[in-house]
Design a protein around this motif. Structure first.
Motif, mmCIF file in Angstrom:
data_model
loop_
_atom_site.group_PDB
_atom_site.id
_atom_site.type_symbol
_atom_site.label_atom_id
_atom_site.label_comp_id
_atom_site.label_asym_id
_atom_site.label_seq_id
_atom_site.Cartn_x
_atom_site.Cartn_y
_atom_site.Cartn_z
ATOM 1 N N MET A 282 -4.760 -0.606 14.810
ATOM 2 C CA MET A 282 -5.223 -0.385 13.442
ATOM 3 C C MET A 282 -4.182 -0.908 12.452
ATOM 4 O O MET A 282 -2.977 -0.709 12.647
ATOM 5 C CB MET A 282 -5.452 1.117 13.210
ATOM 6 C CG MET A 282 -5.956 1.452 11.808
ATOM 7 S SD MET A 282 -6.146 3.231 11.568
ATOM 8 C CE MET A 282 -7.416 3.611 12.793
ATOM 9 N N VAL A 283 -4.644 -1.567 11.412
ATOM 10 C CA VAL A 283 -3.726 -2.107 10.419
ATOM 11 C C VAL A 283 -3.199 -0.987 9.517
ATOM 12 O O VAL A 283 -3.839 0.048 9.342
ATOM 13 C CB VAL A 283 -4.420 -3.176 9.536
ATOM 14 C CG1 VAL A 283 -4.832 -4.367 10.357
ATOM 15 C CG2 VAL A 283 -5.600 -2.586 8.788
ATOM 16 N N THR A 284 -2.014 -1.198 8.966
ATOM 17 C CA THR A 284 -1.496 -0.270 7.972
ATOM 18 C C THR A 284 -2.204 -0.542 6.647
ATOM 19 O O THR A 284 -2.865 -1.569 6.468
ATOM 20 C CB THR A 284 0.012 -0.452 7.786
ATOM 21 O OG1 THR A 284 0.260 -1.743 7.214
ATOM 22 C CG2 THR A 284 0.748 -0.321 9.118
ATOM 23 N N VAL A 285 -2.050 0.361 5.689
ATOM 24 C CA VAL A 285 -2.663 0.167 4.383
ATOM 25 C C VAL A 285 -2.095 -1.081 3.708
ATOM 26 O O VAL A 285 -2.828 -1.862 3.096
ATOM 27 C CB VAL A 285 -2.467 1.420 3.503
ATOM 28 C CG1 VAL A 285 -2.816 1.118 2.043
ATOM 29 C CG2 VAL A 285 -3.328 2.562 4.018
ATOM 30 N N ASP A 286 -0.787 -1.293 3.821
ATOM 31 C CA ASP A 286 -0.185 -2.484 3.214
ATOM 32 C C ASP A 286 -0.744 -3.753 3.850
ATOM 33 O O ASP A 286 -1.067 -4.719 3.135
ATOM 34 C CB ASP A 286 1.334 -2.456 3.367
ATOM 35 C CG ASP A 286 1.987 -3.655 2.690
ATOM 36 O OD1 ASP A 286 1.980 -3.726 1.448
ATOM 37 O OD2 ASP A 286 2.493 -4.544 3.413
#
Length: 300
Positions: free
Chosen positions: A1-5
């Motif tokens: 899963m990608v980070t918010v940034d």
């Protein structure tokens, strides 16, 4: 899963023009330019507006093209603004059909009939262009305004220069943030009526409201920007070139109240998404940002 940034950086990239979109935009606007130069005394034509300033969001529509009327032919400049709009409309209807062409206060819109899918994709095609008749006025231009019944001054170069300066002063993140807020402004959750009209007002306000320099966090910058836009939506916002009417004249008090409420809600939603990350709920935070902005915001 990608980070918010990481998601925000991917989001910013998705809102930028890629090569295929640029090629389609070039083909379409050249098609319109090649046609109109055979119908009117045009000395020059060029792209302007948010497309030229690289602040236009997606789906790509209403790309502005200035058509500068020949100085030797003053027939339109000496008439009421509706005369030139009517004539441009008539010729464009002859080429594209009645349903595809629409008069606007300062331009004629040509819709190419492109369908936007649920993810805001258009198969890399632009939806429409805005044809803007113009006349040279010293180092500036004048364009027709049929709502006001007058020709108004403008200078696209000054608009572009101010956007470039703001972008450079904000670590080259200013235009990306403006595109994101414009994309929020297009979110169907608001209904058929955009909160902020014209969308150029967002850009004009951002010249002052995005200040203090880039702090390195998209989420915090956007939370603050939404709140500041809400706080200042009732201010008077002048044409950045100092020539035309107030940009904020496009909304009455009722519209501004609605815009303020929706901008405040967006700021609260941004804060809630930030808090989800602080609680270790990254996946839920991504969903919250996507709900706020729309389908171009990535979840993976």
């Amino acid at each position: 899963m990608v980070t918010v940034d990481e998601a925000f950086r991917k989001f910013k990239s998705r809102l930028e023009l890629n090569e295929r979109e640029q090629q389609n935009a070039s083909a379409r606007q050249n098609e319109v330019r090649d046609f109109l130069v055979t119908k009117f005394p045009i000395s020059n034509s060029f792209l302007t507006g948010s497309y030229a300033r690289h602040t236009k969001t997606k789906p790509l529509k209403d790309i502005d093209i200035f058509f500068v009327l020949n100085d030797a032919d003053k027939q339109y400049r000496n008439k009421v603004p509706s005369a030139v709009i009517d004539d441009f409309h008539k010729e464009l209807v002859g080429k594209y059909g009645e349903k595809a062409v629409r008069k606007q206060a300062r331009s004629v819109n040509v819709d190419f009939g492109v369908v936007v899918d649920a993810e805001d994709n258009t198969d890399y095609r632009i939806l429409s262009v805005d044809v803007v008749p113009a006349a040279v006025s010293g180092s500036d231009y004048e364009i027709p305004d049929t709502d006001k019944g007058v020709w108004i001054k403008t200078n696209p170069k000054i608009h572009a220069d101010k956007a470039t300066a703001a972008h450079q002063a904000f670590a080259s993140e200013w235009k990306g943030l403006v595109r994101m807020v414009k994309y929020w402004n297009n979110n169907p959750r608001h209904g058929s009526d955009k909160p902020v009209k014209p969308s150029f007002l967002i850009e004009v306000m951002a010249l002052e409201c995005l200040f203090g320099g880039w702090q390195g966090r998209f989420d915090y910058e956007l939370e603050a920007l939404f709140a500041t836009l809400a706080d200042r939506i009732f201010d008077s916002w002048a044409d950045p070139a100092g020539l035309g009417p107030l940009i904020s004249d496009g909304m009455d008090d009722a519209r501004k109240r609605r815009a303020r409420d929706l901008l405040l809600a967006a700021s609260r939603d941004a804060r809630a998404a930030i808090n989800l990350v602080n609680q270790g709920r990254n996946g839920d935070a991504l969903k919250a940002w996507r709900a706020l902005f729309g389908p171009k915001f990535p979840l993976t």
